[in-house]
Design a protein around this motif. Structure first.
Motif, PDB file in Angstrom:
ATOM      1  N   UNK A 103      52.192  28.313  38.583  1.00 50.17           N
ATOM      2  CA  UNK A 103      51.349  27.133  38.342  1.00 50.17           C
ATOM      3  C   UNK A 103      51.646  26.051  39.381  1.00 50.17           C
ATOM      4  N   UNK A 104      52.925  25.791  39.633  1.00 52.55           N
ATOM      5  CA  UNK A 104      53.299  24.782  40.640  1.00 52.55           C
ATOM      6  C   UNK A 104      52.781  25.163  42.023  1.00 52.55           C
ATOM      7  N   UNK A 105      52.935  26.432  42.383  1.00 50.85           N
ATOM      8  CA  UNK A 105      52.469  26.879  43.699  1.00 50.85           C
ATOM      9  C   UNK A 105      50.959  26.729  43.840  1.00 50.85           C
ATOM     10  N   UNK A 106      50.230  27.055  42.799  1.00 51.10           N
ATOM     11  CA  UNK A 106      48.764  26.920  42.837  1.00 51.10           C
ATOM     12  C   UNK A 106      48.377  25.454  42.986  1.00 51.10           C
ATOM     13  N   UNK A 107      48.973  24.589  42.183  1.00 51.29           N
ATOM     14  CA  UNK A 107      48.620  23.168  42.229  1.00 51.29           C
ATOM     15  C   UNK A 107      49.072  22.502  43.525  1.00 51.29           C
ATOM     16  N   UNK A 108      50.242  22.848  44.014  1.00 51.50           N
ATOM     17  CA  UNK A 108      50.745  22.244  45.258  1.00 51.50           C
ATOM     18  C   UNK A 108      50.051  22.794  46.494  1.00 51.50           C
ATOM     19  N   UNK A 109      49.554  24.021  46.393  1.00 48.81           N
ATOM     20  CA  UNK A 109      48.943  24.674  47.549  1.00 48.81           C
ATOM     21  C   UNK A 109      47.469  24.414  47.722  1.00 48.81           C
ATOM     22  N   UNK A 110      46.885  23.621  46.835  1.00 49.30           N
ATOM     23  CA  UNK A 110      45.457  23.310  46.916  1.00 49.30           C
ATOM     24  C   UNK A 110      44.626  24.581  47.062  1.00 49.30           C
ATOM     25  N   UNK A 111      44.688  25.417  46.049  1.00 44.11           N
ATOM     26  CA  UNK A 111      44.003  26.708  46.031  1.00 44.11           C
ATOM     27  C   UNK A 111      42.537  26.517  45.651  1.00 44.11           C
ATOM     28  N   UNK A 112      41.657  27.180  46.378  1.00 41.51           N
ATOM     29  CA  UNK A 112      40.231  27.113  46.051  1.00 41.51           C
ATOM     30  C   UNK A 112      39.872  28.222  45.074  1.00 41.51           C
ATOM     31  N   UNK A 113      38.739  28.080  44.450  1.00 40.77           N
ATOM     32  CA  UNK A 113      38.254  29.081  43.497  1.00 40.77           C
ATOM     33  C   UNK A 113      38.135  30.457  44.146  1.00 40.77           C
ATOM     34  N   UNK A 114      37.829  30.477  45.428  1.00 36.86           N
ATOM     35  CA  UNK A 114      37.648  31.740  46.136  1.00 36.86           C
ATOM     36  C   UNK A 114      38.923  32.579  46.189  1.00 36.86           C
ATOM     37  N   UNK A 115      40.079  31.938  46.033  1.00 35.48           N
ATOM     38  CA  UNK A 115      41.341  32.641  46.231  1.00 35.48           C
ATOM     39  C   UNK A 115      42.185  32.815  44.970  1.00 35.48           C
ATOM     40  N   UNK A 116      41.801  32.204  43.876  1.00 40.48           N
ATOM     41  CA  UNK A 116      42.639  32.254  42.675  1.00 40.48           C
ATOM     42  C   UNK A 116      42.820  33.687  42.163  1.00 40.48           C
ATOM     43  N   UNK A 117      41.769  34.489  42.155  1.00 43.79           N
ATOM     44  CA  UNK A 117      41.880  35.867  41.661  1.00 43.79           C
ATOM     45  C   UNK A 117      42.832  36.688  42.534  1.00 43.79           C
ATOM     46  N   UNK A 118      42.775  36.481  43.844  1.00 42.07           N
ATOM     47  CA  UNK A 118      43.676  37.191  44.761  1.00 42.07           C
ATOM     48  C   UNK A 118      45.128  36.802  44.521  1.00 42.07           C
ATOM     49  N   UNK A 119      45.354  35.536  44.263  1.00 45.85           N
ATOM     50  CA  UNK A 119      46.711  35.062  44.012  1.00 45.85           C
ATOM     51  C   UNK A 119      47.257  35.668  42.729  1.00 45.85           C
ATOM     52  N   UNK A 120      46.436  35.739  41.694  1.00 49.55           N
ATOM     53  CA  UNK A 120      46.851  36.349  40.439  1.00 49.55           C
ATOM     54  C   UNK A 120      47.151  37.832  40.656  1.00 49.55           C
ATOM     55  N   UNK A 121      46.304  38.524  41.410  1.00 50.60           N
ATOM     56  CA  UNK A 121      46.539  39.940  41.720  1.00 50.60           C
ATOM     57  C   UNK A 121      47.869  40.134  42.425  1.00 50.60           C
ATOM     58  N   UNK A 122      48.148  39.292  43.415  1.00 50.98           N
ATOM     59  CA  UNK A 122      49.412  39.380  44.148  1.00 50.98           C
ATOM     60  C   UNK A 122      50.593  39.129  43.214  1.00 50.98           C
ATOM     61  N   UNK A 123      50.440  38.192  42.324  1.00 53.72           N
ATOM     62  CA  UNK A 123      51.504  37.870  41.371  1.00 53.72           C
ATOM     63  C   UNK A 123      51.814  39.090  40.491  1.00 53.72           C
ATOM     64  N   UNK A 124      50.781  39.786  40.054  1.00 55.49           N
ATOM     65  CA  UNK A 124      50.961  40.938  39.183  1.00 55.49           C
ATOM     66  C   UNK A 124      51.435  42.182  39.931  1.00 55.49           C
ATOM     67  N   UNK A 125      51.136  42.228  41.232  1.00 54.70           N
ATOM     68  CA  UNK A 125      51.471  43.409  42.032  1.00 54.70           C
ATOM     69  C   UNK A 125      52.865  43.423  42.443  1.00 54.70           C
TER      70      UNK A 125
END
Length: 67
Positions: free
Chosen positions: A45-67
């Motif tokens: 959550x901190x990384x997402x909020x601090x990194x200014x993540x766009x909607x286009x990339x949130x699903x990829x970030x979640x996938x990477x987190x789970x992988x």
């Protein structure tokens, strides 16, 4: 073109695991049961909020987190 960043919050799921509620321009996307480790999801959550993540990339970030 205006970029809208995701605002992520930690959620507790019904099964006791932790997930994320990601608000994007008034819409909330739920990513449930990501981990049983609260600290791990809080860090994401901190990384997402601090990194200014766009909607286009949130699903990829979640996938990477789970992988």
């Amino acid at each position: 073109m205006t970029v809208v960043f995701v605002n992520a919050k930690l959620i507790v799921c019904e099964d006791g695991s932790f997930g994320i509620a990601a608000e994007v321009d008034g819409e909330v996307l739920y990513y449930r049961s990501l981990s049983l480790e609260r600290e791990r999801v809080e860090r994401l959550v901190r990384l997402i909020n601090d990194g200014e993540v766009s909607r286009l990339h949130i699903a990829e970030i979640i996938e990477d987190f789970l992988g």
